[in-house]
Structures are given as C-alpha cells and as structure tokens.
Design an enzyme around this catalytic site. Structure first.
Site, PDB file in Angstrom:
ATOM      1  CE1 TYR A 106     -14.237   1.391  -8.897  1.00  0.00           C
ATOM      2  CE2 TYR A 106     -16.494   0.659  -9.253  1.00  0.00           C
ATOM      3  CZ  TYR A 106     -15.272   0.521  -8.614  1.00  0.00           C
ATOM      4  OH  TYR A 106     -15.097  -0.489  -7.699  1.00  0.00           O
ATOM      5  CG  ASP A 133      -2.204   0.781   1.016  1.00  0.00           C
ATOM      6  OD1 ASP A 133      -3.265   0.133   0.957  1.00  0.00           O
ATOM      7  OD2 ASP A 133      -2.153   2.013   0.901  1.00  0.00           O
ATOM      8  CE  LYS A 154     -12.625  -1.587  -9.788  1.00  0.00           C
ATOM      9  NZ  LYS A 154     -11.462  -2.212  -9.111  1.00  0.00           N
ATOM     10  CG  ASP A 201       2.477   4.885  -6.981  1.00  0.00           C
ATOM     11  OD1 ASP A 201       1.385   4.511  -7.459  1.00  0.00           O
ATOM     12  OD2 ASP A 201       3.003   5.984  -7.269  1.00  0.00           O
ATOM     13  CB  VAL A 202      -0.822  -0.116  -7.993  1.00  0.00           C
ATOM     14  CG1 VAL A 202      -0.877  -0.956  -6.732  1.00  0.00           C
ATOM     15  CG2 VAL A 202      -1.920   0.938  -8.024  1.00  0.00           C
ATOM     16  CG  ASN A 253      -8.220  -4.693  -2.868  1.00  0.00           C
ATOM     17  OD1 ASN A 253      -9.445  -4.807  -3.009  1.00  0.00           O
ATOM     18  ND2 ASN A 253      -7.691  -3.809  -2.027  1.00  0.00           N
ATOM     19  CB  VAL A 309     -18.511  -3.971   0.527  1.00  0.00           C
ATOM     20  CG1 VAL A 309     -18.169  -4.301   1.973  1.00  0.00           C
ATOM     21  CG2 VAL A 309     -18.582  -5.246  -0.320  1.00  0.00           C
ATOM     22  CB  THR A 365     -15.444  -0.353   2.544  1.00  0.00           C
ATOM     23  OG1 THR A 365     -15.707  -0.011   1.169  1.00  0.00           O
ATOM     24  CG2 THR A 365     -15.397  -1.872   2.683  1.00  0.00           C
TER      25      THR A 365
END
Length: 264
Positions: free
Chosen positions: A158, A39, A162, A62-63, A89, A193, A195
């Site tokens: 988004y 992360d 995806k 850092d993806v 993820n 979800v 979150t």
C-alpha cells in the site's frame, strides 16, 4: 463570493460511494460544485448523489478498466455540461507482512491504486485539455497517503502504491504545463481516518501481531501525530475543496500533507 467558491465547477469523484470519497463529494457540492459520484457500487453511489440534491448524479466506474474510465468521463461531461475537477480517490489497502504478502494482493493494490489513478489522470487530461470534450482546463486531485512518507509496518505494498501516486502526480503536472493543457495536478496525503478502511487497518495490525490490539495500533498513530488525534473525513474533504478552488490557483505538482504532522 470567496476564492473557495466552486459555483459553476463540474467535478467527478471516484470511490465516492463511501468513506473519504463520499465526504469529498459532499464538501465539493457544499462549496457550489456539481458532482458526479463514480463508483463500482451503483446503488450506494446513486444514494450519495441523491443526498447532495438537485444537479448531482452518479456513474458506474471501474477505475481499473480503461473503457469504463472513457465512458464515465464522457457521461460526466455530458451530464454536467463540462468537467473541471477530477478527484482520484478510489483505492484499497490490504495489510500483510512483507514475508507473507501474496502476488494477488500485490497485483490488486497496484491495479486499483496505481493503474486506477493513472487512468484517471489520463482521461481527465484528455477531457480537460484544449480540444478535449470539456476543453477548458481544470484540476486533478489524486489521493495518496501519509503511508507514502513514513515507514509503518504491515502496509508495504500500500505504501509503495501511494508513493507511486505522488510521483505520478508530479510528472503529470509537468507534462500538463509543458504541453499547455491548463490543468493543475496535485495530490493529498491523508492521515489515518476512522472510516471502514481505517478501522480495518487497525484491526489488521493486531491480527498480524504488530500491535497488541487495534486500540494500541490507533494509539501508536496518535502518538506519532503532533496534532494529537486521528484525522476526520472533513479534514481531507476541505483540502480537496482548497485544491479544486481558485485559492490554490498557483499550487501545482505538490503533495499536500493532511496528516496532523505525522509524516513530517
């Protein structure tokens, strides 16, 4: 020992400092895997890794940056003595109407969700294929979304990112098979979800005038879900354990809905 036992497996989870990623790291560790939490939030990632107990660690990642990916995979492989599972993820969601979305909002979501996942798949394959730093095959699990399968307002970009992850997953699985890498590549489609990201999405729907309130937006999602509830972190985490385990040994190149039927 069961087919879901991950004892001896080594896993890297991106975006593992909070939300779904934290839950996935916890579930993988509970199933017996050694986990590296990747992360940008170094302190939070370290705290999650510490909460998992001895044998787990964290790494700065850092993806969107290729050098960061290379360093993180090397660090994870060195720390764990190999690498068998990579869970891509990490992702972001920026709600806006198509007529109002900005180029910066589009680029940011493409960078994190598509570029970040693509680089994750690349470096996981390089490590796990024969001759790689791990070299014993393995499994890659990408996190797409039910947004890839339905038309929900306010999340056009988004949803597009995806959907891209779904296609990327399937092509990567085919390439891995054709080239004899011994790496399975699958993705999951989480439902909504509650979150921090999920709650923010509901608030955004009200802000954009698409629903009368955040509660109304959530009710709309539930009404579209045959299971009659929102998802839970453990629902998504258990799906990741399944795809990481021998129970899914002949499951490859698929998108697994974990959405209570919302996207059917």
């Amino acid at each position: 020992m069961t087919a879901f036992d991950l004892t001896g497996r080594r896993a890297l989870v991106t975006g593992g400092a909070q939300g779904l990623g934290e839950g996935m790291a916890q579930a993988l560790a509970a199933a017996g895997a050694s986990v590296v939490v990747g992360d940008l939030q170094d302190d939070a990632a370290a705290a999650v890794a510490a909460s998992l107990g001895v044998g787990h660690t964290s790494v700065h990642l850092d993806v969107t940056d290729e050098e960061s990916w290379s360093a993180a995979v090397d660090a994870a492989t060195s720390a764990l003595g190999g690498l068998d599972v990579v869970v891509n993820n990490a992702g972001i969601e920026i709600s806006n109407l198509i007529t109002e979305v900005t180029a910066d909002e589009i680029r940011r979501q493409l960078d994190v969700n598509v570029l970040g996942t693509a680089l994750g798949v690349k470096h996981a394959l390089l490590a796990m294929r024969p001759g790689g730093s791990a070299g014993n095959g393995g499994t890659i699990i990408n996190v797409a979304s039910v947004a890839a399968t339905i038309a929900f307002p306010g999340i056009s970009i988004y949803s597009a990112t995806k959907s891209a992850i779904d296609r990327l997953t399937r092509v990567a699985a085919m390439e891995s098979g054709k080239l004899g890498y011994g790496v399975r590549v699958n993705c999951i489609y989480p439902g909504l979800v509650p979150t921090a990201m999920g709650a923010g999405l509901a608030d955004d729907m009200a802000r954009l005038g698409l629903f009368g309130s955040a509660e109304e937006a959530v009710e709309a999602v539930v009404s579209l879900t045959p299971s009659g509830r929102l998802g839970e972190v453990r629902d998504m985490a258990d799906a990741v354990v399944f795809l990481a385990s021998d129970a899914s040994r002949f499951v490859n190149g698929i998108g697994l809905p974990v959405d209570g039927g919302m996207g059917m």
